[in-house]
Write an enzyme that holds these catalytic residues in place. Structure first.
Site, PDB file in Angstrom:
ATOM      1  N   ASP A   1     -46.750  69.406  -7.351  1.00 17.34           N
ATOM      2  CA  ASP A   1     -46.163  68.513  -8.357  1.00 17.34           C
ATOM      3  C   ASP A   1     -44.824  67.946  -7.869  1.00 17.34           C
ATOM      4  O   ASP A   1     -44.631  67.758  -6.664  1.00 17.34           O
ATOM      5  CB  ASP A   1     -46.003  69.294  -9.682  1.00 17.34           C
ATOM      6  CG  ASP A   1     -46.231  68.393 -10.882  1.00 17.34           C
ATOM      7  OD1 ASP A   1     -45.336  67.586 -11.181  1.00 17.34           O
ATOM      8  OD2 ASP A   1     -47.302  68.478 -11.513  1.00 17.34           O
TER       9      ASP A   1
ATOM     10  N   HIS B   1     -41.559  66.857 -14.339  1.00 21.43           N
ATOM     11  CA  HIS B   1     -42.996  67.076 -14.535  1.00 21.43           C
ATOM     12  C   HIS B   1     -43.433  68.447 -14.015  1.00 21.43           C
ATOM     13  O   HIS B   1     -44.116  69.207 -14.716  1.00 21.43           O
ATOM     14  CB  HIS B   1     -43.752  65.946 -13.809  1.00 21.43           C
ATOM     15  CG  HIS B   1     -45.185  65.804 -14.166  1.00 21.43           C
ATOM     16  ND1 HIS B   1     -46.174  66.483 -13.494  1.00 21.43           N
ATOM     17  CD2 HIS B   1     -45.813  65.065 -15.108  1.00 21.43           C
ATOM     18  CE1 HIS B   1     -47.363  66.149 -14.020  1.00 21.43           C
ATOM     19  NE2 HIS B   1     -47.166  65.291 -15.003  1.00 21.43           N
TER      20      HIS B   1
ATOM     21  N   SER C   1     -52.125  65.827 -17.812  1.00 28.85           N
ATOM     22  CA  SER C   1     -51.281  66.637 -16.922  1.00 28.85           C
ATOM     23  C   SER C   1     -51.006  68.009 -17.498  1.00 28.85           C
ATOM     24  O   SER C   1     -50.968  68.995 -16.766  1.00 28.85           O
ATOM     25  CB  SER C   1     -49.921  65.951 -16.719  1.00 28.85           C
ATOM     26  OG  SER C   1     -49.993  65.033 -15.662  1.00 28.85           O
TER      27      SER C   1
END
Ligand SMILES: [Ca+2]
Ligand SMILES: [Ca+2]
Ligand SMILES: [Ca+2]
Length: 440
Positions: A135, A194, A374
């Site tokens: 990520d 994220h 996600s």
């Protein structure tokens, strides 16, 4: 002082036919009664007397008082006797979940659309399993203390890396904010954190009082950075998949432990390119499961890669209402679905996890609501960690089969294809444990 117990017991006799089921109480008789019972009435006869009256003594407490079983109305009658106190013998529960935001983690425990974490936790919390999170990297957060294994930064382009060099051993997320005009966006964009959000869903610490609990809080996480400013390259992702699954990447020291599962919450439109196809195939051959998010384009998942690559577990998102989330990709290549939140609405209907307040670089570790496919994928990755903790011998294809076989029907609407259904951590781990017991 009157001799209270016999009278109380006489009263109790009347009500022994009551239908309410008995509960356990602690009864304190007046001090003199106690003394007299102790002095002149043998315990056995006192207890026998009590028994004929419908009061079922259990034992005498060291700290004073008698533990007895009584019906509600018997207890009330006894409590009316002068000098007698009747307390319910409270049933105490262990403080298993003390993390302050647990109640807001609807995706873990909601009866309709939650993943049934607590049933799975009867068997395992992920001890021994390893998840690689490919990520944006990771930020320092108290929820990650002791939860991480050494990771790596695969972002090879110095301009997008933003940490002053190409590949390096530090997967810290420096922030992926962008200036106006950067990355194809007219306006400035703040850092998304994220990778930090994804990591918390898997391994946020349990029982530390602060914040949330990940679905596999006793598993370990390898943070692997593949996304920088404006995103990341398929070539870096392919190398990261090879590395996390224990393969050799030139110039990079080997991973400390092969990941049981590799989470890839990212994608772009296009076919599965051969470099990714090969990396995933090799990772599977080495024993690593690859989980990807289906994508947030409201399109068929076969248009989004690497979710359309052969061999991946592709995860669509459900909204808070239990139907397919409005943004989620769908279709035949979706393996199964997981909660992803409503994305547009800010707050409670999204997925709460670890986050950072920094608009650019890391500032303060907090918790924040985000959403999307996600966020759905790491819940499946965490479940794979639980499965492999429960059965270290379970194979890559068997993992998929068990996820599919034990998924629940989608609680809401999903006409376009949500795969096998809603992931069910409880049912799936239960099935894995049972299967292992049958084999051994
Ligand atoms: Ca770097
Ligand atoms: Ca770095
Ligand atoms: Ca916590």
């Amino acid at each position: 002082m009157r001799f209270v117990p016999p009278m109380a017991i006489a009263l109790l006799t009347i009500s022994t036919l009551a239908t309410a089921s008995p509960a356990q109480y602690i009864v304190h008789f007046p001090a003199e009664t106690h003394a007299r019972v102790a002095r002149s009435v043998p315990d056995a006869s006192f207890l026998a007397l009590a028994r004929t009256g419908g009061l079922r003594p259990i034992r005498t407490l060291a700290s004073g008082g008698e533990v007895v079983e009584l019906r509600t109305e018997e207890a009330a009658a006894l409590a009316r006797q002068p000098g007698v106190t009747v307390e319910e013998d409270l049933l105490l529960a262990p403080h298993t979940i003390v993390d302050s935001l647990w109640k807001r983690q609807w995706y873990m425990h909601d009866a309709r659309v939650g993943v049934d974490a607590q049933v799975a936790w009867k068997y395992t919390r992920g001890a021994g399993a390893v998840v690689a999170m490919l990520d944006t990297g990771i930020t320092p957060h108290p929820e990650f203390d002791g939860q991480l294994l050494p990771g790596y930064d695969f972002v090879s382009n110095v301009d997008t890396a933003r940490d002053g060099d190409g590949r390096d051993a530090d997967p810290t997320d420096p922030g992926n904010w962008s200036e106006p005009g950067d990355c194809g966006f007219a306006e400035a964009r703040r850092s998304t954190w994220h990778g930090t959000h994804m990591a918390g869903l898997v391994v946020a610490r349990a029982g530390n009082r602060a914040g949330i609990v990940g679905l596999a809080p006793e598993a370990k996480l390898i943070p692997v950075r593949v996304l920088g400013r404006c995103g990341g390259r398929a070539s870096d992702l392919a190398d990261a998949i090879v590395w996390a699954s224990g393969g050799h990447v030139p110039g990079v020291p080997p991973v400390s432990r092969r990941a049981d599962v590799i989470n890839v919450s990212m994608g772009t439109s296009g076919p599965c390119v051969s470099s990714l196809r090969q990396a995933i195939e090799d990772a599977r051959a080495r024993g690593s499961v690859v989980v990807t998010s289906a994508g947030n384009d409201q399109k068929n998942v076969n248009t989004n890669t690497p979710a359309n690559c052969p061999g991946v577990i592709s995860v669509a998102a459900l909204g808070r209402d239990g139907g397919m989330a409005w943004y989620s990709n769908f279709g035949q290549q979706v393996t199964l679905s997981a909660p992803g939140g409503n994305l547009l609405a800010v707050g409670m209907d999204n997925i709460l996890s670890t986050w950072d307040t920094g608009k650019r670089g890391h500032e303060r570790s907090v918790f924040g609501y985000r959403g999307g496919t996600s966020a759905a994928a790491p819940l499946v990755s965490a479940l794979v960690a639980l499965m492999r903790s429960a059965d270290p011998d379970i194979g890559v294809d068997e993992v998929t089969a068990q996820l599919v076989d034990n998924a629940r029907p989608i609680p809401g609407r999903c006409p376009k294809g949500c795969g096998a259904g809603l992931m069910d951590a409880g049912a799936t781990v239960d099935a894995v444990v049972e299967d292992r017991a049958r084999r051994h």
